[in-house]
Design an enzyme around this catalytic site. Sequence first.
Site, short mmCIF file in Angstrom:
data_model
loop_
_atom_site.label_atom_id
_atom_site.label_comp_id
_atom_site.label_asym_id
_atom_site.label_seq_id
_atom_site.Cartn_x
_atom_site.Cartn_y
_atom_site.Cartn_z
N GLU A 99 11.87 -1.68 3.02
CA GLU A 99 11.58 -0.25 3.19
C GLU A 99 12.77 0.57 2.67
OE1 GLU A 99 8.92 1.26 4.28
OE2 GLU A 99 7.80 -0.13 5.54
N GLU A 157 -0.18 -0.96 5.64
CA GLU A 157 0.94 -0.58 6.51
C GLU A 157 0.90 0.90 6.86
OE1 GLU A 157 4.94 0.71 7.79
OE2 GLU A 157 3.81 1.42 6.06
N ASP A 165 0.83 -1.21 0.00
CA ASP A 165 0.00 0.00 0.00
C ASP A 165 0.86 1.26 0.00
OD1 ASP A 165 0.80 -0.69 2.67
OD2 ASP A 165 -0.68 0.72 3.47
ZN LIG Z 1 6.88 1.98 4.07
#
Ligand SMILES: [Zn+2]
Length: 385
Positions: free
Chosen positions: A183, A154, A94
């Site tokens: 990430e 998230e 997302d």
């Molecule tokens: Zn992230």
Amino acid sequence: MTSDETPDQSSDQTAPPVSSVPVIRLDLDGDLTALFRAVCDVPSVSGDERALADAVEAALRPLAHLDVVRDGNAIVARTHLGRSRRVVIAGHIDTVPLTDPPNLPTRVVGEGAQAEVWGRGTVDMKGGVAIQLALAASLTSPNQDVTWVFYDLEEVASDLNGLGRLARNHPELLQGDFAILGEPTAAGIEGGCNGTLRVEVRVPGVTAHSARAWMGSNAIHSASVVLDRLAAYEPASIEVEGLVYREGMNAVGICGGIAGNVIPDECVVTVNYRFAPSRSLPDAEAHVRDLFSGFEVVVTDAAPGARPGLDDPIAADFAETVLSLTGGRPAPKYGWTDVARFAELGVPAVNFGPGDPLLAHKDDERCPVGHLALCHDALHAWLTR
Ligand SMILES: [Zn+2]
């Protein structure tokens, strides 16, 4: 939505598809930048990840070397090669909302190794997702078993988080010896993360008409004691397993007063404490209560930090391989990320992904294609050597 509600691709007319929109086809074997852009170009703002989850599932299901499970809009694909260890490589699918006008579809600015892909999700974190997809397809026989996790929700409240839901619904799917979250880290390794604690410090007063203020006690004035303690506070920098974490203690809100002619009987200062992962949540809470002794302190939000875990042999091995290719040194992660969720499951975890983390969520989010290749090649090298 649970896995039971996932549309069955082989269903007959008695179970009509929920959506007649054709599933988007992702080419996992082609050019990585093209795959990256294709993943970005399927909008997947939190709560609206279905189209991308469908595309990920459709791309992975046919791969014979992977066992694929879907839970809501999260997809987990695992190898079962009987290796002695298993790594979990995870990314959220997302994004935060698009800009107005929308910062999608993606566009490429510059050429060659200097090129950057602009658009929502290019930094946080569809580069990591695209790399996962490419490697999930190409690594049919990695040197350790791999669990590829693609999860939803998230970028919203922690209790909705798709990784948290997987941990509740299918804890066995997240088991592993080590975890890597894609990430954005600008292709460096970032270990652990600070914890976060939010409290309300309640300052009492005595209400009165402001024409006769001497009959009351002004809570807003008394809040200056709290603000003075915050202003005088010196946040620590704490070394944990060789990485230095900077702490922070800040007022993030203040609220008091009910009318223009009333002496307020309460003022609430909201304080956010970001604390090094060497402190437990109870330690952090005790520290805040100590700082604001004499006042009522109410905890409104809390999440523990995660130790960097780089003293774990697998993590150290990963760091050595990656850093030999990318240069640089491991660094601490200041923000809270889902590595803390893996830490709670007892799985050491690090962040490693393309994109400058300072550009995450920004309107001008953009990722150098060089980061994509670097992260892809480093993971490939570590999983095949
Ligand atoms: Zn992230």
